[in-house]
Write a protein that holds these residues in place. Structure first.
Motif, short mmCIF file in Angstrom:
data_model
loop_
_atom_site.label_atom_id
_atom_site.label_comp_id
_atom_site.label_asym_id
_atom_site.label_seq_id
_atom_site.Cartn_x
_atom_site.Cartn_y
_atom_site.Cartn_z
N MET A 1 -10.52 -9.67 -19.50
CA MET A 1 -9.39 -9.92 -18.59
C MET A 1 -8.08 -10.23 -19.32
SD MET A 1 -10.14 -9.66 -15.34
CE MET A 1 -9.06 -10.76 -14.45
N ILE A 2 -8.13 -10.48 -20.63
CA ILE A 2 -6.90 -10.78 -21.35
C ILE A 2 -5.90 -9.63 -21.23
CG2 ILE A 2 -7.78 -9.83 -23.52
CD1 ILE A 2 -5.47 -12.89 -23.21
N GLU A 3 -6.41 -8.41 -21.00
CA GLU A 3 -5.51 -7.27 -20.89
C GLU A 3 -4.64 -7.34 -19.63
OE1 GLU A 3 -9.55 -6.15 -19.19
OE2 GLU A 3 -8.77 -7.11 -21.02
N ASN A 4 -5.00 -8.23 -18.70
CA ASN A 4 -4.20 -8.40 -17.48
C ASN A 4 -3.13 -9.47 -17.61
OD1 ASN A 4 -7.32 -7.82 -16.06
ND2 ASN A 4 -5.60 -6.47 -15.63
N LEU A 5 -3.12 -10.18 -18.73
CA LEU A 5 -2.10 -11.20 -18.94
C LEU A 5 -0.73 -10.55 -19.06
CD1 LEU A 5 -1.43 -14.22 -19.47
CD2 LEU A 5 -1.70 -13.72 -21.91
N THR A 6 0.25 -11.03 -18.30
CA THR A 6 1.60 -10.49 -18.36
C THR A 6 2.58 -11.62 -18.06
OG1 THR A 6 3.17 -8.97 -17.31
CG2 THR A 6 1.27 -9.62 -16.00
N VAL A 7 3.30 -12.07 -19.09
CA VAL A 7 4.21 -13.21 -18.97
C VAL A 7 5.47 -12.96 -19.80
CG1 VAL A 7 2.38 -14.89 -18.53
CG2 VAL A 7 3.07 -14.40 -20.88
N GLY A 8 6.43 -13.86 -19.69
CA GLY A 8 7.68 -13.74 -20.44
C GLY A 8 7.53 -14.24 -21.87
N LYS A 9 8.49 -13.87 -22.70
CA LYS A 9 8.47 -14.23 -24.13
C LYS A 9 9.12 -15.60 -24.34
CE LYS A 9 8.76 -9.46 -25.87
NZ LYS A 9 9.57 -8.53 -26.69
N THR A 10 8.37 -16.64 -24.06
CA THR A 10 8.83 -18.01 -24.30
C THR A 10 7.67 -18.82 -24.85
OG1 THR A 10 10.45 -17.92 -22.50
CG2 THR A 10 9.81 -20.09 -23.28
N ALA A 11 7.89 -19.51 -25.98
CA ALA A 11 6.81 -20.26 -26.61
C ALA A 11 7.38 -21.48 -27.31
CB ALA A 11 6.05 -19.38 -27.61
N ALA A 12 6.50 -22.45 -27.57
CA ALA A 12 6.84 -23.61 -28.40
C ALA A 12 6.28 -23.35 -29.79
CB ALA A 12 6.25 -24.88 -27.82
N PHE A 13 7.10 -23.56 -30.82
CA PHE A 13 6.70 -23.25 -32.19
C PHE A 13 6.53 -24.54 -32.99
CE2 PHE A 13 8.53 -19.42 -30.56
CZ PHE A 13 7.82 -18.39 -31.17
N PHE A 14 5.49 -24.54 -33.82
CA PHE A 14 5.13 -25.71 -34.63
C PHE A 14 4.78 -25.27 -36.04
CE2 PHE A 14 3.82 -26.46 -30.25
CZ PHE A 14 4.34 -27.71 -29.97
#
Length: 484
Positions: A1-14
């Protein structure tokens, strides 16, 4: 099901503090499921799979939570989906999430913040056009504008140096080569405006952004340099010592009040119950006072002015200031829970002091007034170093004022011009001589002594003339007349 993931390009970086392994990530995913009390099968679950030089892990599952618009006593539950995607690359990690958050113990042990200067270097390029910015005042005074947000097609064209003094940037949005980017340096959150994309594109975005963060900071935008600049805590402590601390109640309130709140405050003595809005406001009022920091060691006490009892304690660590204790008002009896779980069911609930420390919701001032610790970062207001350099370029000599001996001159019957030796006369005959229209607005409650209008190559210019005269002196009052 990971192939159905669709989101915007926003992340927290560490930065990765302690290496992540299959066992560590597996335990993390178990803790996330346990926190939300779910027994459902995962929608997807992947642990440290490879894509090029990066590794990625992801989990998604259903869980139940009380609706944010109903009291928890109603017993009603709604079904939600949450996901987390973590990308590891070059000793850094990128975290994409919705409705799931890392346990505080995991973040403390395995992850560290990315330096603010590196976030700036990656986003606030020299050619970046700033379009939106939220700033925090470096003061703890109750009589200043704590936060302000600016927005324009190009902020550099509308915000003068005076508008940036004593403010530290907290979040901003820029365009570079037609790409719209956002950044919150204190949390390492970086985003790029785009349509929703698949997980492979998210991983590519994480890798590209981490490559930029790993570069030695390059020249950043001249515009952002007009604001307070980040420096390391070690450098700050070589210059000065902490003198006062205050809880950033506005930042705390945003986390626990309103429909957008992510946490709730609960009483833990006896039966657990959530604080009402009135009780929260009372608590925030108790947390408002500024505390005086005492001592000269790594661990220091903070007290109310002219009172002996310790109200807080801080620790000066290598890269951050930690809030070790807090006893103002009823704060010691309050804990913080995530709103994503039922009341009293959050296994990761924290003491209020721990939550304020983790969220960096406090401000520390130093003996050196140029310095302030905000959002986990020391900022230095370099504008205070330059004396009048920031003002002097705007003060230009005017030859026609050399012979002036008064502001308005002397008046006699039927006079229709100001004396040549008056400031008013110099404005009319020399300084504003090229204006098409010049109006004397000196009526006691004016915008200016004169208002001039001229058109030049299709552009209309409106000028405000303030006319003063007096002996040369170095008083603060005279300087204020020149710059106010």
């Amino acid at each position: 099901m990971i192939e159905n993931l669709t989101v915007g390009k926003t992340a927290a970086f560490f930065a990765i503090r302690e290496n992540l392994t299959h066992a560590v990530v597996d335990e993390l995913f178990k803790q996330l499921r346990q926190k939300h009390g779910t027994t459902r099968n995962n929608v997807f679950r992947h642990i440290r799979e490879r894509m090029g030089d990066a590794r990625w892990s992801a989990i998604c599952f259903k869980y139940e939570a009380p609706p944010v618009f109903l009291d928890s006593a109603s017993g009603m539950r709604e079904e939600l989906l949450g996901y987390l995607l973590m990308v590891e690359y070059q000793e850094h990690a990128a975290l994409f999430t919705s409705r799931l958050s890392l346990p505080s113990a995991f973040k403390t042990k395995h992850l560290a913040p990315v330096a603010t200067s590196r976030v700036e270097g990656a986003i606030a390029h020299e050619d970046a056009v700033f379009q939106k910015m939220r700033m925090r005042n470096m003061s703890v005074s109750q009589h200043v504008m704590r936060n302000k947000t600016l927005e324009a097609p190009n902020l550099a064209n509308v915000v003068g140096p005076a508008g940036s003094r004593r403010y530290a940037p907290q979040t901003y949005a820029v365009t570079v080569d037609g790409t719209y980017r956002t950044a919150t340096p204190s949390t390492g959150r970086i985003g790029v405006r785009s349509g929703k994309v698949a997980h492979q594109d998210l991983i590519d975005f994480a890798v590209t952004t981490i490559d930029a963060l790993r570069q030695d900071p390059v020249d950043v935008s001249p515009f952002i340099k007009t604001f307070a600049r980040p420096i390391s805590l070690s450098d700050a402590l070589r210059l000065s010592q902490p003198s006062a601390i205050a809880v950033d109640t506005a930042r705390l309130a945003a986390s626990v009040i309103g429909d957008e709140a992510t946490h709730r405050l609960v009483w833990t003595e006896g039966e657990t119950f959530a604080l009402s809005d009135d009780e929260i406001n009372g608590l925030l009022g108790d947390l408002e006072p500024v505390l005086i920091i005492e001592g000269d060691g790594k661990m220091r006490s903070a007290r109310l002015p002219d009172q002996g009892d310790e109200c807080a304690r801080i620790s000066l660590n290598k890269s951050r200031i930690a809030l070790r204790s807090l006893t103002l008002g009823a704060s010691a009896s309050v804990k913080v829970e995530s709103r994503s779980v039922a009341l009293g069911q959050d296994p990761d609930k924290q003491a209020l002091q721990s939550f304020i420390d983790e969220e960096n919701s406090f401000i520390v001032l130093f003996d050196d007034v140029r310095l302030s610790y905000i959002g986990g970062q020391v900022f230095q207001d370099e504008a205070m170093l330059d004396g009048g350099i920031g003002v002097l370029p705007y003060l230009l000599p005017e030859a026609s004022l050399q012979t002036v001996v008064s502001e308005k001159g002397n008046f006699v019957a039927n006079q229709d011009e100001f004396d040549d030796t008056s400031t008013f006369g110099a404005i009319v005959k020399h300084i504003a001589a090229e204006d098409d229209v010049l109006v004397c607005d000196d009526l006691g409650d004016e915008w200016a002594d004169f208002i001039g209008i001229r058109e030049d190559a299709g552009f209309v210019q409106v000028s405000f003339y303030h006319a003063k005269h007096g002996p040369l002196e170095l008083s603060a009052g005279s300087f204020h007349i020149a710059v106010s």
